[in-house]
Design an enzyme around this catalytic site. Structure first.
Site, PDB file in Angstrom:
ATOM      1  N   GLU A  99     -76.629  19.688 -42.748  1.00 34.09           N
ATOM      2  CA  GLU A  99     -76.084  20.423 -41.617  1.00 34.09           C
ATOM      3  C   GLU A  99     -75.529  21.780 -42.040  1.00 34.09           C
ATOM      4  O   GLU A  99     -75.767  22.792 -41.383  1.00 34.09           O
ATOM      5  CB  GLU A  99     -75.003  19.592 -40.925  1.00 34.09           C
ATOM      6  CG  GLU A  99     -75.546  18.386 -40.186  1.00 34.09           C
ATOM      7  CD  GLU A  99     -76.500  18.766 -39.066  1.00 34.09           C
ATOM      8  OE1 GLU A  99     -76.403  19.892 -38.537  1.00 34.09           O
ATOM      9  OE2 GLU A  99     -77.358  17.942 -38.720  1.00 34.09           O
ATOM     10  N   HIS A 135     -80.509  27.048 -35.981  1.00 35.59           N
ATOM     11  CA  HIS A 135     -80.104  25.855 -36.723  1.00 35.59           C
ATOM     12  C   HIS A 135     -81.235  24.826 -36.736  1.00 35.59           C
ATOM     13  O   HIS A 135     -81.543  24.239 -37.782  1.00 35.59           O
ATOM     14  CB  HIS A 135     -78.848  25.269 -36.070  1.00 35.59           C
ATOM     15  CG  HIS A 135     -78.367  23.995 -36.680  1.00 35.59           C
ATOM     16  ND1 HIS A 135     -77.401  23.953 -37.664  1.00 35.59           N
ATOM     17  CD2 HIS A 135     -78.716  22.701 -36.441  1.00 35.59           C
ATOM     18  CE1 HIS A 135     -77.176  22.688 -37.997  1.00 35.59           C
ATOM     19  NE2 HIS A 135     -77.960  21.916 -37.267  1.00 35.59           N
ATOM     20  N   GLU A 136     -81.869  24.609 -35.592  1.00 38.46           N
ATOM     21  CA  GLU A 136     -82.940  23.614 -35.517  1.00 38.46           C
ATOM     22  C   GLU A 136     -84.190  24.079 -36.266  1.00 38.46           C
ATOM     23  O   GLU A 136     -84.850  23.278 -36.941  1.00 38.46           O
ATOM     24  CB  GLU A 136     -83.266  23.320 -34.050  1.00 38.46           C
ATOM     25  CG  GLU A 136     -82.118  22.735 -33.249  1.00 38.46           C
ATOM     26  CD  GLU A 136     -81.564  21.442 -33.843  1.00 38.46           C
ATOM     27  OE1 GLU A 136     -82.303  20.732 -34.555  1.00 38.46           O
ATOM     28  OE2 GLU A 136     -80.381  21.148 -33.608  1.00 38.46           O
ATOM     29  N   HIS A 165     -83.749  23.338 -39.925  1.00 39.80           N
ATOM     30  CA  HIS A 165     -84.034  21.951 -40.311  1.00 39.80           C
ATOM     31  C   HIS A 165     -85.525  21.779 -40.625  1.00 39.80           C
ATOM     32  O   HIS A 165     -85.900  21.095 -41.588  1.00 39.80           O
ATOM     33  CB  HIS A 165     -83.654  20.991 -39.178  1.00 39.80           C
ATOM     34  CG  HIS A 165     -82.211  20.592 -39.154  1.00 39.80           C
ATOM     35  ND1 HIS A 165     -81.535  20.113 -40.264  1.00 39.80           N
ATOM     36  CD2 HIS A 165     -81.305  20.590 -38.134  1.00 39.80           C
ATOM     37  CE1 HIS A 165     -80.287  19.837 -39.932  1.00 39.80           C
ATOM     38  NE2 HIS A 165     -80.125  20.121 -38.648  1.00 39.80           N
TER      39      HIS A 165
END
Length: 263
Positions: free
Chosen positions: A197, A134-135, A138
């Site tokens: 997100e 997930h990071e 980003h």
């Protein structure tokens, strides 16, 4: 005159238009990669000077190992899809910080910090890969650049788009403090939008799957996050989509992701 100004703004916005890898979503990026990387690296280095690194060698090694595997899979994807030029924007680092907060954050350029307080919820490397993927997403999607561009437009309007504007660099540096916000609050002060997100969830699941991890564990991980979210909101959850919506979206995307990207 007003029409000319509007046309000028439209052309500059068009010039700054980009597409997010994997999703194809159009985004406007008005800040150069170099400006973003320079400002974010300053913030990251300042934070790491004071952040206490974990003394747990085994857990620190796990964070690094999972991060490197996902970073390698991500870079392989970029190379295979004509995006090799993007690789220069990444100098991956994966740090475990001694802090009880249930949190993790990402800086542009691939600087990712995980807090020890998150690890009780990641019993396996696959579950940790949900967070790290997930990071990483980003960073690859340039969400920080997009946030900064939105803030520039909101604060300065069309004037900031001109390359000759004398205070552009100063404006970028000032906004960096707000956009990245690492330091006293240890995390991102200006939250990613829910759109960002959901996009990071989707892309992160793909990256972790490419790296050989099992994406199905994402459902259980977010259910544990939800179960621990009774009465108070962990920092990692505070700016994110509600639990039920996030889990439903992940469940919807999992069959497609496994069919296309599972080794």
């Amino acid at each position: 005159m007003r029409k000319i100004a509007s046309l000028f703004v439209a052309l500059l916005l068009l010039a700054g238009c980009s597409s997010v890898p994997l999703t194809g979503r159009k985004q406007v990026l008005l800040v150069s990669d170099q400006e973003v990387l320079t400002s974010s690296l300053t913030q990251y280095n300042d934070y790491m000077k004071t952040a206490p690194l974990s003394t747990d060698a085994k857990k620190s090694a796990m964070v690094t190992r999972v991060g490197q595997k996902i970073a390698a899979a991500t870079e392989a994807y970029l190379k295979a899809n004509g995006l090799e030029a993007e690789l220069k924007n990444f100098a991956w680092e994966f740090k475990l910080v001694k802090d009880t907060q249930v949190n993790a954050f990402c800086m542009p350029g691939g600087k990712i910090v995980v807090y020890e307080g998150l690890l009780p919820l990641t019993a396996t490397e696959d579950e940790l890969a949900v967070v790290v993927g997930h990071e990483v997403a980003h960073a690859v999607a340039k969400h920080s650049n997009e946030r900064m561009s939105q803030q520039l437009m909101a604060q300065y309007g069309a004037a900031i788009l001109g390359a000759a504007v004398s205070n552009r660099s100063a404006a970028v540096q000032q906004l960096a403090t707000t956009v990245y916000g690492v330091g006293a609050q240890y995390g991102v002060m200006l939250p990613f939008s829910r759109k960002h997100e959901y996009e990071a969830d989707y892309m992160g699941l793909i990256f972790m799957t490419m790296a050989g991890y099992q994406p199905d564990v994402a459902v259980g991980f977010w259910q544990k996050m939800s179960a621990g979210n009774q009465g108070s909101v962990p920092e990692f959850m505070s700016t994110h989509p509600c639990d039920a919506s996030r889990i439903a979206e992940i469940q919807k995307n999992l069959p497609e992701i496994k069919a296309k990207f599972k080794k």
